[in-house]
Design an enzyme around this catalytic site. Structure first.
Site, mmCIF file in Angstrom:
data_model
loop_
_atom_site.group_PDB
_atom_site.id
_atom_site.type_symbol
_atom_site.label_atom_id
_atom_site.label_comp_id
_atom_site.label_asym_id
_atom_site.label_seq_id
_atom_site.Cartn_x
_atom_site.Cartn_y
_atom_site.Cartn_z
ATOM 1 N N VAL A 60 0.838 -1.210 0.000
ATOM 2 C CA VAL A 60 0.000 0.000 0.000
ATOM 3 C C VAL A 60 0.873 1.260 0.000
ATOM 4 O O VAL A 60 0.350 2.367 -0.020
ATOM 5 C CB VAL A 60 -0.988 -0.007 1.200
ATOM 6 C CG1 VAL A 60 -1.973 -1.162 1.053
ATOM 7 C CG2 VAL A 60 -0.262 -0.083 2.541
ATOM 8 N N ASP A 61 2.191 1.086 0.011
ATOM 9 C CA ASP A 61 3.072 2.260 -0.114
ATOM 10 C C ASP A 61 3.137 2.675 -1.585
ATOM 11 O O ASP A 61 2.592 1.987 -2.465
ATOM 12 C CB ASP A 61 4.472 1.957 0.453
ATOM 13 C CG ASP A 61 5.226 0.883 -0.327
ATOM 14 O OD1 ASP A 61 5.299 0.987 -1.572
ATOM 15 O OD2 ASP A 61 5.750 -0.067 0.291
ATOM 16 N N HIS A 89 -4.130 -4.189 -2.908
ATOM 17 C CA HIS A 89 -4.606 -4.048 -1.522
ATOM 18 C C HIS A 89 -4.839 -2.594 -1.118
ATOM 19 O O HIS A 89 -4.870 -2.287 0.071
ATOM 20 C CB HIS A 89 -3.615 -4.724 -0.553
ATOM 21 C CG HIS A 89 -3.589 -6.216 -0.685
ATOM 22 N ND1 HIS A 89 -2.647 -7.029 -0.086
ATOM 23 C CD2 HIS A 89 -4.412 -7.059 -1.358
ATOM 24 C CE1 HIS A 89 -2.890 -8.294 -0.381
ATOM 25 N NE2 HIS A 89 -3.945 -8.336 -1.159
ATOM 26 N N CYS A 147 -20.590 4.579 3.369
ATOM 27 C CA CYS A 147 -21.091 4.799 1.990
ATOM 28 C C CYS A 147 -19.970 4.775 0.956
ATOM 29 O O CYS A 147 -20.238 4.950 -0.236
ATOM 30 C CB CYS A 147 -21.882 6.103 1.918
ATOM 31 S SG CYS A 147 -20.860 7.599 2.036
ATOM 32 N N CYS A 204 -22.530 11.118 4.814
ATOM 33 C CA CYS A 204 -23.422 10.351 5.702
ATOM 34 C C CYS A 204 -23.028 10.463 7.177
ATOM 35 O O CYS A 204 -23.755 9.956 8.038
ATOM 36 C CB CYS A 204 -23.468 8.886 5.272
ATOM 37 S SG CYS A 204 -21.985 7.976 5.691
ATOM 38 N N SER A 215 5.345 -13.488 1.167
ATOM 39 C CA SER A 215 5.305 -14.774 1.858
ATOM 40 C C SER A 215 4.327 -15.726 1.164
ATOM 41 O O SER A 215 4.247 -16.896 1.523
ATOM 42 C CB SER A 215 4.881 -14.566 3.315
ATOM 43 O OG SER A 215 3.651 -13.873 3.361
ATOM 44 N N ASN A 232 13.495 -13.988 -2.854
ATOM 45 C CA ASN A 232 13.190 -13.876 -1.433
ATOM 46 C C ASN A 232 14.376 -14.451 -0.650
ATOM 47 O O ASN A 232 14.803 -15.572 -0.938
ATOM 48 C CB ASN A 232 11.909 -14.694 -1.128
ATOM 49 C CG ASN A 232 11.318 -14.375 0.226
ATOM 50 O OD1 ASN A 232 12.043 -14.206 1.206
ATOM 51 N ND2 ASN A 232 10.002 -14.320 0.309
ATOM 52 N N ALA A 286 15.937 -8.515 -2.413
ATOM 53 C CA ALA A 286 15.543 -7.963 -3.716
ATOM 54 C C ALA A 286 16.444 -6.796 -4.124
ATOM 55 O O ALA A 286 16.812 -6.666 -5.293
ATOM 56 C CB ALA A 286 14.089 -7.507 -3.660
#
Ligand code: APR
Length: 270
Positions: free
Chosen positions: A116-117, A131, A142, A172, A211, A235, A252
């Site tokens: 999510v970065d 994600h 809403c 809302c 993972s 990995n 990596a």
């Protein structure tokens, strides 16, 4: 850097580069491990400081937010602060370089992330987020995107305050939550469709820093394999994944620049 790598690993990098240079359709899936060398803890690392008594898996759920929205909101504000100044590392940079090159050489390289970065974007990549995005908020009821008044169509991290007070929806009145896919929630439809399409139609699938525990994202490599793709995993702690054809058991940020350098060298000379 080469001195750090064993001859066996260098030979595997060579094998992976040869394979990847010969393929036209490649799908790359990244996870928290690719951002680890940028200083962002992986999801399953033990939490530190104020949050060391909580497991991330117990906070990133709709049930946790319903039970204690302030706790979950505070945790995300803390995570945002942690991530705000982090920069791409050589793995993000190498992928961006490959993607730019692929656009010219005719290779179709699809980059999908569970993260999510925004480090892939910062490095210059186009990326599909499965994600969600740490820098976006929406209403928990809403779903209206939260407009923080910056006048921009999408909030960027520059506009997010780290204040722990709960926000409420302008429409809302319910609580605002991070626009992130929590455990037990469905993935964004368009992003998932693009990921499934890329995985099902690729000739090589590269899994970097994940993972491979969280579905449905973890199923993308299987989908690729069923459709005849070769599977490469990067990995330092390889997963017990029997469908992998080539394992590059190294960080990596160490192995990606070498791999991409070798791929581009081969593509240019072919
Ligand atoms: N380079 C490559 N891989 C690394 C590195 C590194 N420098 N450091 C750690 N790793 C590997 C770890 O060995 C581990 O296998 O990255 C993986 C990180 O695993 P997780 O923390 O489980 O992250 P991820 O697979 O992305 O989690 C998937 O689960 O919690 C949810 O939504 C959240 O997107 C997340 C999803």
């Amino acid at each position: 850097m080469l001195a750090e790598l064993s001859p066996a690993l260098i030979a595997e990098v060579e094998r992976a580069a040869k394979l990847l240079a010969s393929k036209q359709r490649i799908c790359v899936l990244t996870g928290a491990g690719i951002s680890a060398e940028s200083g962002i803890p992986t999801f399953r690392d033990k939490q530190t400081g104020l949050w060391e008594n909580y497991a991330a898996e117990d906070l990133a759920t709709p049930e946790a937010f319903a039970r204690d929205p302030k706790l979950v909101w505070s945790w995300y504000q803390w995570r945002r602060q942690l991530v705000a100044d982090k920069k791409p590392n050589p793995a993000h940079d190498a992928l961006a370089q490959w993607q730019q090159h692929a656009a010219k050489s005719g290779q179709r390289l699809t980059l999908i992330t569970q993260n999510v970065d925004d480090l892939h974007e910062q490095a210059g990549s186009r990326v599909t987020h499965l994600h969600g995005n740490l820098w976006q908020n929406r209403c928990s009821q809403c779903n209206t995107p939260y407009d923080n008044g910056s006048g921009m169509e999408e909030n960027s991290k520059r506009d997010v305050s780290f204040n722990e007070d709960l926000l409420t929806c302008q429409h809302c009145g319910d609580y605002i939550r991070p626009d992130i896919v929590w455990f037990g929630e469905a993935l964004p439809v368009e992003a998932w469709r693009a990921a499934e399409d890329a995985a099902a139609n690729c000739e090589a699938f590269i899994s970097i820093g994940t993972s491979s525990l969280v579905y449905p994202a973890a199923g993308l490599a299987q989908l690729a394999k069923q459709n005849g793709a070769k599977i490469i995993e990067i990995n330092p702690h390889p997963t017990p994944n029997t469908i992998v054809d080539i394992t590059l058991a190294e960080k990596a940020g160490v192995v990606m620049p070498l791999l991409i350098q070798k791929i581009l060298g081969r593509v240019e000379h072919s």
